[in-house]
Design an enzyme around this catalytic site. Structure first.
Site, PDB file in Angstrom:
ATOM      1  N   ARG A  79       9.451  -5.340   3.457  1.00  0.00           N
ATOM      2  CA  ARG A  79       9.545  -4.505   4.658  1.00  0.00           C
ATOM      3  C   ARG A  79      10.299  -3.251   4.228  1.00  0.00           C
ATOM      4  O   ARG A  79      11.517  -3.293   4.016  1.00  0.00           O
ATOM      5  CB  ARG A  79      10.282  -5.258   5.771  1.00  0.00           C
ATOM      6  CG  ARG A  79      10.379  -4.506   7.095  1.00  0.00           C
ATOM      7  CD  ARG A  79      11.069  -5.393   8.132  1.00  0.00           C
ATOM      8  NE  ARG A  79      11.350  -4.700   9.368  1.00  0.00           N
ATOM      9  CZ  ARG A  79      10.523  -4.642  10.409  1.00  0.00           C
ATOM     10  NH1 ARG A  79       9.348  -5.238  10.343  1.00  0.00           N
ATOM     11  NH2 ARG A  79      10.861  -4.001  11.511  1.00  0.00           N
ATOM     12  N   HIS A 104       1.119  -1.902   9.269  1.00  0.00           N
ATOM     13  CA  HIS A 104       1.832  -3.132   9.623  1.00  0.00           C
ATOM     14  C   HIS A 104       0.785  -4.233   9.836  1.00  0.00           C
ATOM     15  O   HIS A 104       0.559  -4.698  10.950  1.00  0.00           O
ATOM     16  CB  HIS A 104       2.652  -2.901  10.894  1.00  0.00           C
ATOM     17  CG  HIS A 104       3.756  -3.890  11.102  1.00  0.00           C
ATOM     18  ND1 HIS A 104       3.880  -5.051  10.365  1.00  0.00           N
ATOM     19  CD2 HIS A 104       4.804  -3.905  11.981  1.00  0.00           C
ATOM     20  CE1 HIS A 104       4.933  -5.718  10.770  1.00  0.00           C
ATOM     21  NE2 HIS A 104       5.522  -5.058  11.740  1.00  0.00           N
ATOM     22  N   GLN A 159       1.635  -7.685  11.717  1.00  0.00           N
ATOM     23  CA  GLN A 159       1.759  -7.525  13.157  1.00  0.00           C
ATOM     24  C   GLN A 159       0.374  -7.519  13.809  1.00  0.00           C
ATOM     25  O   GLN A 159       0.140  -8.184  14.827  1.00  0.00           O
ATOM     26  CB  GLN A 159       2.481  -6.217  13.484  1.00  0.00           C
ATOM     27  CG  GLN A 159       2.526  -5.867  14.963  1.00  0.00           C
ATOM     28  CD  GLN A 159       3.335  -6.835  15.776  1.00  0.00           C
ATOM     29  OE1 GLN A 159       4.505  -7.070  15.494  1.00  0.00           O
ATOM     30  NE2 GLN A 159       2.728  -7.433  16.791  1.00  0.00           N
ATOM     31  N   ASP A 218       3.966   1.358  21.605  1.00  0.00           N
ATOM     32  CA  ASP A 218       5.086   1.068  20.708  1.00  0.00           C
ATOM     33  C   ASP A 218       6.155   2.129  20.955  1.00  0.00           C
ATOM     34  O   ASP A 218       5.928   3.098  21.687  1.00  0.00           O
ATOM     35  CB  ASP A 218       4.598   1.087  19.250  1.00  0.00           C
ATOM     36  CG  ASP A 218       5.591   0.457  18.274  1.00  0.00           C
ATOM     37  OD1 ASP A 218       6.638  -0.059  18.721  1.00  0.00           O
ATOM     38  OD2 ASP A 218       5.313   0.487  17.065  1.00  0.00           O
ATOM     39  N   CYS A 222       4.603  -4.352  20.375  1.00  0.00           N
ATOM     40  CA  CYS A 222       4.988  -5.159  19.211  1.00  0.00           C
ATOM     41  C   CYS A 222       6.488  -5.450  19.149  1.00  0.00           C
ATOM     42  O   CYS A 222       6.911  -6.255  18.316  1.00  0.00           O
ATOM     43  CB  CYS A 222       4.503  -4.504  17.925  1.00  0.00           C
ATOM     44  SG  CYS A 222       5.114  -2.835  17.671  1.00  0.00           S
ATOM     45  N   ARG A 224       3.288 -13.982  15.983  1.00  0.00           N
ATOM     46  CA  ARG A 224       3.699 -13.558  14.642  1.00  0.00           C
ATOM     47  C   ARG A 224       3.899 -14.779  13.750  1.00  0.00           C
ATOM     48  O   ARG A 224       3.523 -14.783  12.574  1.00  0.00           O
ATOM     49  CB  ARG A 224       4.999 -12.743  14.701  1.00  0.00           C
ATOM     50  CG  ARG A 224       4.876 -11.339  15.260  1.00  0.00           C
ATOM     51  CD  ARG A 224       4.046 -10.423  14.374  1.00  0.00           C
ATOM     52  NE  ARG A 224       4.593 -10.296  13.033  1.00  0.00           N
ATOM     53  CZ  ARG A 224       5.556  -9.432  12.699  1.00  0.00           C
ATOM     54  NH1 ARG A 224       6.092  -8.634  13.606  1.00  0.00           N
ATOM     55  NH2 ARG A 224       5.979  -9.357  11.456  1.00  0.00           N
TER      56      ARG A 224
END
Length: 307
Positions: free
Chosen positions: A102, A129, A132, A220, A260, A288
Site C-alpha cells: 500500500r 486500487h 477494493q 469517495d 469505499c 473486502r
C-alpha cells in the site's frame, strides 16, 4: 504466478473466477467452516500509507485460510533508510509467498513486481486500487444479480478507485458514467484502455444528469492522503458533487449508494445518505475480506482444493 497490480492484469474469466470464489468463501465463513487452504503460506504486507480495511482484511484473510500475515511499516524496514526497492523485493521473495503493498506511487509497486519472484498485490497506489474494486464488484453482484444491465455513476474525484472501476466496468459489461469537476478527471490512459477493452464509459460533467439513470452511485473522499494541502481548493471545486438526499431524488427509487471508506461525512456524502436505506457501504466494506481471500487463493493457493 501472476501479479495483481491493476484490474487489467486479469482477464474477464479470471475476474469472474475470483468473484465466484469470493462468494463460496463468504458462505463458508458464515457457516463457520474452518479451512486451511493457505496452510504454511505467508504474506508480507508493506504499508507506506496507513490503513484500516486493507490491513485488517488481508490479515484476517490469511488467518482464516490457515496462513500468516506480517505487518511491515515502510519506516520499520530498511526501505525507510534507503535500501533499494529491488533488493527488498528479492530478499522478501525468499522468505514469504506473496507481497501486498500500500504505497503512494504506482511505480513503487511496478518496481517491486519487476524484481519479485513471487506474486505482488496492489493494496493501493495513486493510480489504482484493484482489491477494493473486486470487493465492490462482489457487492454489486449481490445486490443486482448481474452486471450487463447495471449503470454505475461515479460522482466526485477521478481518483485511483475510479480508475480501477473504469477498467472493471469494461471487463464486466457495466455501463459507467463518470462525473467530476474540471481538472479532476480520471486518468486518460485508463479511460483509453477501458474503451479498447470494449467498455461503455460516458463522461457527464453535471452530477444531476449523471445519476439520472444510475443503478449504483459511487463516491469517495474529495481529498485523499497526501493532498491535504489542496483541501480548501478541492472543497470549492467539488461544490455540487455531494451525494445527498436531494441528489438521490434525481435517480432511481431503488438506487444503491457505495463509498469505499473512510468517509468525510458532510463533504462528499451526507450522514443521512450513508446511514440511509440506499446505502450498502458496510456490506461493501465487509466484502473486502472475502475478496481478499479469493485474490490470495487465486495467486498462491491450490484451486483444486477449494472447489
Amino acid at each position: 504466478m501472476k501479479h495483481l497490480l491493476s484490474i487489467s492484469d486479469l482477464t474477464r474469466d479470471e475476474l469472474f473466477e475470483i468473484l465466484k470464489l469470493a462468494e463460496k468463501l463468504k458462505e463458508e465463513r458464515y457457516r463457520g467452516i474452518v479451512t486451511d487452504y493457505l496452510k504454511n503460506k505467508s504474506l508480507a504486507m508493506i504499508f507506506e500509507l496507513p490503513s484500516t480495511r486493507t490491513r485488517v482484511s488481508f490479515e484476517v484473510a490469511m488467518s482464516d485460510l490457515g496462513g500468516h500475515a506480517l505487518y511491515l511499516g515502510w519506516n520499520e524496514l530498511q526501505l525507510g533508510r534507503g535500501e533499494p526497492i529491488k533488493d527488498t523485493a528479492r530478499v522478501l521473495s525468499r522468505y514469504v509467498h506473496a507481497i501486498m503493498l500500500r504505497v503512494r506511487d504506482h511505480s513503487t509497486i511496478e518496481e517491486f513486481a519487476r524484481y519479485s519472484s513471487i506474486p505482488v498485490i496492489n493494496g493501493l497506489s495513486n493510480l489504482e486500487h484493484p482489491c477494493q474494486v473486486i470487493a465492490d464488484l462482489l457487492t454489486i453482484y449481490e445486490y443486482r444479480g448481474d452486471f450487463r444491465d447495471v449503470t454505475l455513476a461515479w460522482v466526485g474525484d477521478g481518483n485511483n478507485v475510479c480508475n480501477s472501476l473504469i477498467l472493471a466496468s469494461a471487463l464486466t459489461g457495466m455501463r459507467m458514467i463518470v462525473s467530476t469537476p474540471e481538472n479532476y478527471e480520471p486518468d486518460s490512459g485508463i479511460m483509453q484502455k477501458a474503451r479498447e477493452l470494449g467498455g461503455e464509459i460516458i463522461f457527464e460533467r453535471d452530477p444531476v444528469k449523471a445519476v439520472g439513470e444510475a443503478d449504483v452511485i459511487y463516491t469517495d473522499v474529495w481529498t485523499s492522503m497526501g493532498q491535504e494541502g489542496e483541501k480548501e481548493e478541492r472543497l470549492t471545486a467539488f461544490k455540487g458533487y455531494q451525494i445527498s438526499d436531494e441528489l438521490l431524488s434525481r435517480s432511481k427509487d431503488d438506487v444503491v449508494v457505495m463509498h469505499c471508506l473512510p468517509a468525510h461525512r458532510g463533504e462528499e456524502i451526507t450522514d443521512e445518505v450513508i446511514e440511509g436505506k440506499h446505502s450498502i457501504v458496510f456490506d461493501q466494506a465487509e466484502n473486502r475480506l472475502h475478496a481478499q481471500k479469493a485474490i490470495l487463493l487465486k495467486l498462491i493457493g491450490k484451486e483444486n482444493e477449494v472447489y
